[in-house]
Design an enzyme around this catalytic site. Structure first.
Site, mmCIF file in Angstrom:
data_model
loop_
_atom_site.group_PDB
_atom_site.id
_atom_site.type_symbol
_atom_site.label_atom_id
_atom_site.label_comp_id
_atom_site.label_asym_id
_atom_site.label_seq_id
_atom_site.Cartn_x
_atom_site.Cartn_y
_atom_site.Cartn_z
ATOM 1 N N GLU A 37 0.873 -1.167 0.000
ATOM 2 C CA GLU A 37 0.000 0.000 0.000
ATOM 3 C C GLU A 37 0.915 1.223 0.000
ATOM 4 O OE1 GLU A 37 -2.802 0.268 3.244
ATOM 5 O OE2 GLU A 37 -3.459 2.257 2.577
ATOM 6 N N ARG A 262 5.560 -12.785 9.661
ATOM 7 C CA ARG A 262 6.242 -11.548 9.288
ATOM 8 C C ARG A 262 7.573 -11.437 10.007
ATOM 9 N NH1 ARG A 262 4.072 -6.429 9.853
ATOM 10 N NH2 ARG A 262 2.242 -7.157 8.807
ATOM 11 N N LYS A 272 4.040 1.027 10.078
ATOM 12 C CA LYS A 272 4.137 2.255 9.281
ATOM 13 C C LYS A 272 3.640 3.462 10.061
ATOM 14 C CE LYS A 272 3.385 0.185 4.845
ATOM 15 N NZ LYS A 272 2.369 0.092 3.811
HETATM 16 P P1 ATP Z 1 0.653 -1.502 7.764
HETATM 17 O O1 ATP Z 1 1.835 -1.392 8.696
HETATM 18 O O2 ATP Z 1 0.242 -0.188 7.178
HETATM 19 O O3 ATP Z 1 -0.465 -2.348 8.266
HETATM 20 P P2 ATP Z 1 1.994 -3.343 5.991
HETATM 21 O O4 ATP Z 1 3.331 -3.168 6.626
HETATM 22 O O5 ATP Z 1 1.308 -4.651 6.014
HETATM 23 O O6 ATP Z 1 1.008 -2.249 6.476
HETATM 24 P P3 ATP Z 1 1.744 -3.249 3.108
HETATM 25 O O7 ATP Z 1 2.094 -2.148 2.201
HETATM 26 O O8 ATP Z 1 0.346 -3.725 3.123
HETATM 27 O O9 ATP Z 1 2.189 -2.805 4.524
HETATM 28 O O10 ATP Z 1 2.721 -4.472 2.877
HETATM 29 C C1 ATP Z 1 2.994 -5.005 1.618
HETATM 30 C C2 ATP Z 1 3.357 -6.443 1.755
HETATM 31 O O11 ATP Z 1 4.472 -6.603 2.612
HETATM 32 C C3 ATP Z 1 2.212 -7.238 2.361
HETATM 33 O O12 ATP Z 1 2.035 -8.408 1.621
HETATM 34 C C4 ATP Z 1 2.677 -7.527 3.755
HETATM 35 O O13 ATP Z 1 2.170 -8.747 4.197
HETATM 36 C C5 ATP Z 1 4.196 -7.556 3.604
HETATM 37 N N1 ATP Z 1 4.835 -7.175 4.871
HETATM 38 C C6 ATP Z 1 4.626 -6.062 5.594
HETATM 39 N N2 ATP Z 1 5.346 -6.071 6.723
HETATM 40 C C7 ATP Z 1 6.045 -7.233 6.723
HETATM 41 C C8 ATP Z 1 6.979 -7.841 7.626
HETATM 42 N N3 ATP Z 1 7.322 -7.248 8.768
HETATM 43 N N4 ATP Z 1 7.487 -9.047 7.291
HETATM 44 C C9 ATP Z 1 7.141 -9.645 6.136
HETATM 45 N N5 ATP Z 1 6.279 -9.124 5.252
HETATM 46 C C10 ATP Z 1 5.732 -7.933 5.529
#
Ligand code: ATP
Ligand code: MG
Length: 565
Positions: A37, A262, A272
């Site tokens: 996003e 994650r 974020k």
């Molecule tokens: P927010 O913190 O705003 O909830 P997010 O970190 O999940 O969002 P996105 O932009 O939706 O942010 O993430 C893009 C992709 O990266 C998604 O598929 C998410 O699952 C993955 N992602 C985000 N954070 C992690 C993490 N710490 N480890 C592994 N994958 C991640």
């Protein structure tokens, strides 16, 4: 010996994909996507998802799309889109011509919603957001059905069209899926699929005043793009039944959602919302502040894409959440830079040394090895003269027992040069040592004494007359607490900010070769750490960021692990 040498899949995600390839599911095709996003910069956690999605596609001869999940116009910005593209490319991955935006599908998503209404599977609901929360129930209690749940298809079609026309106020109506208010999955209790938001979108402008929700958008975007394996993080396990429900109701191509744990790091926040707060409140200098766990911050700090990929490779992919020691990230960059960073002698906190018996005006060019790990890197000349700088911490007037460096009457080696002995010290009015007087032994040129006498340490040094003054920024962890998910009572995450996370040293003294360094270039400053030239550098005023110190608590662990395997 076996005739095949195909390694078994390295993790459960690759196992599933390998199995699907073998069975011919999806025609043997592998197609993944990375779906950020655009509401912030990418961080080290995202690098895991990027490495996994692009990596799996590469390994199985498939494709990986970059798709912006841009369904929330209020929080998204073009700046984020651009930074994300730059960071994915920098990490070494390529989406070719497969750059997509969920917003490109808004018209098709609208049609899908109309289809659901026609099937009696979606309805316009007039509950306010507060009422909806009340009706939702809890994990232990079922929800209550909305009084608007049984509107006729005709009425729903009419109201939904008028929502799109902008007839209703924000928050006054939503379109909801008609599933099951008693489902054990809260995500299945008639989730909202469209809401009214009178906000312009960074791509579609004023075209829409209703926007589809994430769960509805995500599975259908995957389906439209023909994604075979939709890899996401564990918190989406609860949304898995909903992912499947939309696709089944609409009878469209059905990707498989796979959830993995994650990445979480000690001493680090990756949310974020929190990263945005650090930037907005000026706690850091920006998204690319070298203390930030963002990809742009790590890049500016001096991390290489190779080290970040190696870090992810080493951590692997798991099905349960756990926390990775930030020391492992540091270990990954040390391993990489040890192999390729040219060495330099730079004195961070200079102490003047005069070699009393060295001829006035003489300059000798000493041969220095550019990289002991890489003979091809060759050698360079380093000028030596009567007045030098050494590190303040390499001298003690009153040395403790285990201090082996320079002290009055003691002899040490100056790297690539001579043995020197400290004869006397000069102090200022406050009693601080400001200068040392030493003698050198001309017979020790190159670093060894013909009479076989030994010294206990070797110091780096810089010739004062040739020295290039530079600035160095030294970093410590941004947060003092190891587990930033677990706050003590009455404390909030910002309470654990490390007040010493940045130290700026001006007046460091570097050997002349350093003068030509360009932003982004990396060096090992002998004994002091790995450093990277910052973009704030000006000609004649270089600024270096310390990527990491040389001390590596993981090198030993790693060695032991290799020895035992
Ligand atoms: P927010 O913190 O705003 O909830 P997010 O970190 O999940 O969002 P996105 O932009 O939706 O942010 O993430 C893009 C992709 O990266 C998604 O598929 C998410 O699952 C993955 N992602 C985000 N954070 C992690 C993490 N710490 N480890 C592994 N994958 C991640
Ligand atoms: Mg997300």
């Amino acid at each position: 010996m076996a005739t095949t040498d195909i390694a078994p899949p390295r993790d459960f995600v690759r196992e599933i994909v390998a199995e699907d390839c073998k069975s011919g599911k999806y025609g043997g095709r592998v197609h993944t996507r990375f779906p950020p996003e655009p509401n912030g910069y990418l961080h080290i956690g995202h690098s895991k998802s990027i490495w996994l999605n692009f990596g799996v596609a590469q390994e199985f001869g498939g494709l990986c799309n970059l798709r912006f999940d841009d369904t929330n116009p209020a929080k998204e910005e073009v700046e984020y889109v651009e930074s994300i593209k730059e960071d994915v490319r920098w990490l070494g991955f390529d989406w070719d011509d497969r750059l997509y935006y969920a917003s490109d599908y808004f018209e098709r998503l609208y049609d899908f919603a109309v289809q659901l209404i026609k099937k009696g599977k979606a309805y316009v609901c007039d509950l306010s957001p507060e009422q909806m929360r009340e009706y939702r129930g809890t994990l232990t209690e079922p929800g209550k059905e909305s009084p608007w749940r049984n509107r006729s298809v005709e009425e729903n079609l009419d109201l939904f069209a008028r929502m799109r026309q902008g007839e209703f106020e924000e928050g006054s109506r939503t379109l909801r899926a008609k599933i099951d208010m008693a489902s054990p999955y809260i995500s299945m209790r008639d989730p909202v699929i469209y809401r009214i938001l009178k906000t312009a979108h960074h791509r579609t402008g004023e075209q829409w005043c209703i926007y589809p929700m994430y769960d509805f958008t995500h599975c259908l975007s995957d389906s439209i793009e023909g994604i075979t394996h939709s890899i996401c993080t564990l918190e989406f396990e609860n949304n898995h039944p909903l992912y499947d429900w939309f696709l089944d109701q609409l009878e469209v191509f059905h990707p498989l959602q796979i959830e993995f744990a994650r990445l979480e790091l000690t001493h680090t926040v990756l949310s974020k919302r929190k990263l945005i707060q650090l930037v907005r409140d000026g706690i850091v200098s920006g998204w690319d502040d070298p203390r930030m766990p963002t990809i742009s911050g790590l890049r500016r700090r001096g991390y290489t894409p190779e080290s970040i990929r190696a870090f992810n490779e080493r951590n692997g992919v798991a099905k349960t959440n756990s926390m990775v020691d930030i020391g492992l990230l540091e270990h990954a960059i040390r391993e990489d830079l040890n192999k390729r960073a040219p060495r330099a002698m730079v004195v961070l906190r200079p102490l003047r040394v005069v070699i009393d018996n060295y001829p006035e005006g003489l300059v000798e060019e000493m041969d220095a090895i550019n990289n002991p790990e890489d003979p091809a890197a060759g050698t360079r000349k380093v000028p030596f003269s009567k007045v030098l700088y050494i590190e303040q911490e390499d001298f003690r007037e009153d040395p403790p027992k285990d201090f082996y460096r320079l002290a009055p009457g003691r002899e040490v080696r100056l790297r690539y040069a001579y043995f020197v002995r400290c004869e006397s010290v000069v102090k200022d009015d406050r009693g601080q040592v400001v200068e040392l007087h030493c003698t050198y032994d001309p017979a020790t040129r190159g670093g060894d004494a013909p009479d076989g006498r030994k010294v206990k340490s070797t110091l780096h040094w810089v010739s004062a007359q040739h020295a290039v003054p530079v600035t160095a920024r030294l970093y410590e962890l941004l947060f003092t607490k190891e587990n930033m998910n677990d706050m003590e009572d009455g404390h909030t995450w910002t309470d654990y900010l490390n007040p010493n996370s940045l130290e700026v040293l001006t007046g460091c003294q570097a050997e002349p070769m350093i003068a030509g360094a360009k932003p982004g270039e990396r060096f090992q400053f002998e004994r002091m750490g790995y450093f990277c030239v910052d973009k704030d550098s000006q000609p004649g005023a270089l600024v270096f960021n310390r990527t990491v110190t040389l001390r590596d608590p993981y090198a030993k662990i790693e060695k032991a692990r290799k020895a035992s395997s």
